[in-house]
Design a protein around this motif. Structure first.
Motif, PDB file in Angstrom:
ATOM      1  N   ALA A 115      -7.041 -48.235   4.531  1.00 34.45           N
ATOM      2  CA  ALA A 115      -6.428 -48.190   3.200  1.00 34.45           C
ATOM      3  C   ALA A 115      -7.449 -48.284   2.071  1.00 34.45           C
ATOM      4  O   ALA A 115      -7.153 -47.897   0.938  1.00 34.45           O
ATOM      5  CB  ALA A 115      -5.408 -49.315   3.061  1.00 34.45           C
ATOM      6  N   MET A 116      -8.659 -48.786   2.345  1.00 36.07           N
ATOM      7  CA  MET A 116      -9.615 -49.071   1.274  1.00 36.07           C
ATOM      8  C   MET A 116     -10.009 -47.872   0.411  1.00 36.07           C
ATOM      9  O   MET A 116     -10.135 -48.037  -0.803  1.00 36.07           O
ATOM     10  CB  MET A 116     -10.864 -49.759   1.840  1.00 36.07           C
ATOM     11  N   PRO A 117     -10.194 -46.658   0.952  1.00 40.28           N
ATOM     12  CA  PRO A 117     -10.511 -45.536   0.047  1.00 40.28           C
ATOM     13  C   PRO A 117      -9.441 -45.329  -1.032  1.00 40.28           C
ATOM     14  O   PRO A 117      -9.754 -45.125  -2.199  1.00 40.28           O
ATOM     15  CB  PRO A 117     -10.608 -44.327   0.985  1.00 40.28           C
ATOM     16  N   SER A 118      -8.173 -45.430  -0.649  1.00 42.14           N
ATOM     17  CA  SER A 118      -7.093 -45.287  -1.630  1.00 42.14           C
ATOM     18  C   SER A 118      -7.055 -46.481  -2.575  1.00 42.14           C
ATOM     19  O   SER A 118      -6.807 -46.328  -3.773  1.00 42.14           O
ATOM     20  CB  SER A 118      -5.741 -45.171  -0.921  1.00 42.14           C
ATOM     21  N   VAL A 119      -7.313 -47.660  -2.042  1.00 37.37           N
ATOM     22  CA  VAL A 119      -7.296 -48.874  -2.870  1.00 37.37           C
ATOM     23  C   VAL A 119      -8.376 -48.790  -3.940  1.00 37.37           C
ATOM     24  O   VAL A 119      -8.139 -49.132  -5.099  1.00 37.37           O
ATOM     25  CB  VAL A 119      -7.473 -50.133  -1.993  1.00 37.37           C
ATOM     26  N   TRP A 120      -9.574 -48.321  -3.575  1.00 36.96           N
ATOM     27  CA  TRP A 120     -10.664 -48.228  -4.556  1.00 36.96           C
ATOM     28  C   TRP A 120     -10.331 -47.252  -5.671  1.00 36.96           C
ATOM     29  O   TRP A 120     -10.672 -47.470  -6.830  1.00 36.96           O
ATOM     30  CB  TRP A 120     -11.982 -47.833  -3.891  1.00 36.96           C
ATOM     31  N   LYS A 121      -9.647 -46.149  -5.328  1.00 34.12           N
ATOM     32  CA  LYS A 121      -9.267 -45.183  -6.358  1.00 34.12           C
ATOM     33  C   LYS A 121      -8.285 -45.801  -7.351  1.00 34.12           C
ATOM     34  O   LYS A 121      -8.434 -45.655  -8.563  1.00 34.12           O
ATOM     35  CB  LYS A 121      -8.625 -43.952  -5.716  1.00 34.12           C
ATOM     36  N   ALA A 136      -4.058 -43.898 -16.827  1.00 36.16           N
ATOM     37  CA  ALA A 136      -3.033 -43.048 -16.214  1.00 36.16           C
ATOM     38  C   ALA A 136      -3.643 -41.766 -15.650  1.00 36.16           C
ATOM     39  O   ALA A 136      -3.242 -41.297 -14.586  1.00 36.16           O
ATOM     40  CB  ALA A 136      -1.947 -42.721 -17.239  1.00 36.16           C
ATOM     41  N   MET A 137      -4.624 -41.207 -16.354  1.00 34.50           N
ATOM     42  CA  MET A 137      -5.290 -40.009 -15.833  1.00 34.50           C
ATOM     43  C   MET A 137      -6.068 -40.335 -14.557  1.00 34.50           C
ATOM     44  O   MET A 137      -6.044 -39.565 -13.586  1.00 34.50           O
ATOM     45  CB  MET A 137      -6.199 -39.403 -16.888  1.00 34.50           C
ATOM     46  N   ILE A 138      -6.748 -41.467 -14.546  1.00 41.40           N
ATOM     47  CA  ILE A 138      -7.468 -41.888 -13.339  1.00 41.40           C
ATOM     48  C   ILE A 138      -6.483 -42.074 -12.188  1.00 41.40           C
ATOM     49  O   ILE A 138      -6.728 -41.624 -11.062  1.00 41.40           O
ATOM     50  CB  ILE A 138      -8.273 -43.181 -13.603  1.00 41.40           C
ATOM     51  N   ALA A 139      -5.345 -42.731 -12.459  1.00 39.65           N
ATOM     52  CA  ALA A 139      -4.333 -42.953 -11.428  1.00 39.65           C
ATOM     53  C   ALA A 139      -3.772 -41.624 -10.925  1.00 39.65           C
ATOM     54  O   ALA A 139      -3.565 -41.445  -9.724  1.00 39.65           O
ATOM     55  CB  ALA A 139      -3.211 -43.838 -11.970  1.00 39.65           C
ATOM     56  N   TYR A 140      -3.553 -40.677 -11.837  1.00 39.27           N
ATOM     57  CA  TYR A 140      -3.037 -39.378 -11.416  1.00 39.27           C
ATOM     58  C   TYR A 140      -3.997 -38.711 -10.434  1.00 39.27           C
ATOM     59  O   TYR A 140      -3.591 -38.231  -9.379  1.00 39.27           O
ATOM     60  CB  TYR A 140      -2.793 -38.451 -12.618  1.00 39.27           C
ATOM     61  N   PHE A 141      -5.271 -38.690 -10.780  1.00 35.45           N
ATOM     62  CA  PHE A 141      -6.238 -38.027  -9.903  1.00 35.45           C
ATOM     63  C   PHE A 141      -6.548 -38.852  -8.660  1.00 35.45           C
ATOM     64  O   PHE A 141      -7.139 -38.343  -7.707  1.00 35.45           O
ATOM     65  CB  PHE A 141      -7.494 -37.646 -10.685  1.00 35.45           C
ATOM     66  N   ALA A 142      -6.097 -40.123  -8.644  1.00 37.26           N
ATOM     67  CA  ALA A 142      -6.210 -40.948  -7.439  1.00 37.26           C
ATOM     68  C   ALA A 142      -5.011 -40.742  -6.523  1.00 37.26           C
ATOM     69  O   ALA A 142      -4.983 -41.260  -5.411  1.00 37.26           O
ATOM     70  CB  ALA A 142      -6.329 -42.420  -7.818  1.00 37.26           C
TER      71      ALA A 142
END
Length: 178
Positions: A79-85, A118-124
């Motif tokens: 899960a860590m790659p997604s968590v870091w994003k 929000a933009m960072i979250a979208y691209f994550a």
């Protein structure tokens, strides 16, 4: 499923421990919000930086879960790659709120921080997809996702004037999503 429940339980216990410590520390430092008889209806001055205890609880929960005798290491590692994003976006929202509590931002400054997060979250990967695999996907999904994230952030920000209201709504929203 057990990982999410374990992380949530550990974060909850940590927040119960850290909240009074952070509250007392910032009360002594004088970083408080005074009642004004209008929107701020609390009876006495209350600390403004309650998000510190919550943010620390979430971050520390990962460390505690890794130390538990259960076998969560493989799940947490996956899960860590997604968590870091997502952590980058959450960290920006936290920093924006913290600096607003400590220094005081103009509304447009908070909005810029929220839009950027929000933009960072979208691209994550946090997004609304109305037309998946459609050429006009980005035309609709990016603005709707960013509007939804910023709208939810500000909805909680607006109901935060009454003690416990945002926490209660957040609890019910979290339980519903779980």
């Amino acid at each position: 499923m057990y990982l999410i429940l374990g992380l949530g339980f550990v974060a909850f216990i940590l927040s119960l421990i850290l909240t009074p410590l952070v509250r007392d520390c910032f009360r002594k430092l004088g970083v408080v919000d005074h009642p004004d008889g209008g929107r701020k209806r609390h009876g006495s001055p209350i600390p403004r930086v309650g998000g510190i205890a919550i943010a620390l609880s979430y971050v520390m929960a990962f460390g505690v879960v890794l130390l538990l005798p259960f076998n969560y290491n493989a799940e947490v590692s996956r899960a860590m790659p997604s968590v870091w994003k997502i952590f980058c976006a959450a960290g920006l929202v936290f920093a924006t709120g913290l600096f607003d509590d400590l220094v005081g931002y103009f509304p447009w400054q908070k909005l810029v921080g929220q839009l950027w997060a929000a933009m960072i979250a979208y691209f994550a990967g946090v997004r609304i997809e109305i037309l998946p695999h459609h050429p006009l996907n980005l035309l609709w999904n990016v603005p709707l996702s960013i509007l939804w994230l910023v709208g939810c952030t500000n909805a909680f920000n607006l109901i935060d004037g009454l003690d416990g209201l945002a926490a209660g709504v957040g609890l019910f929203a979290t339980v519903t999503m779980l």
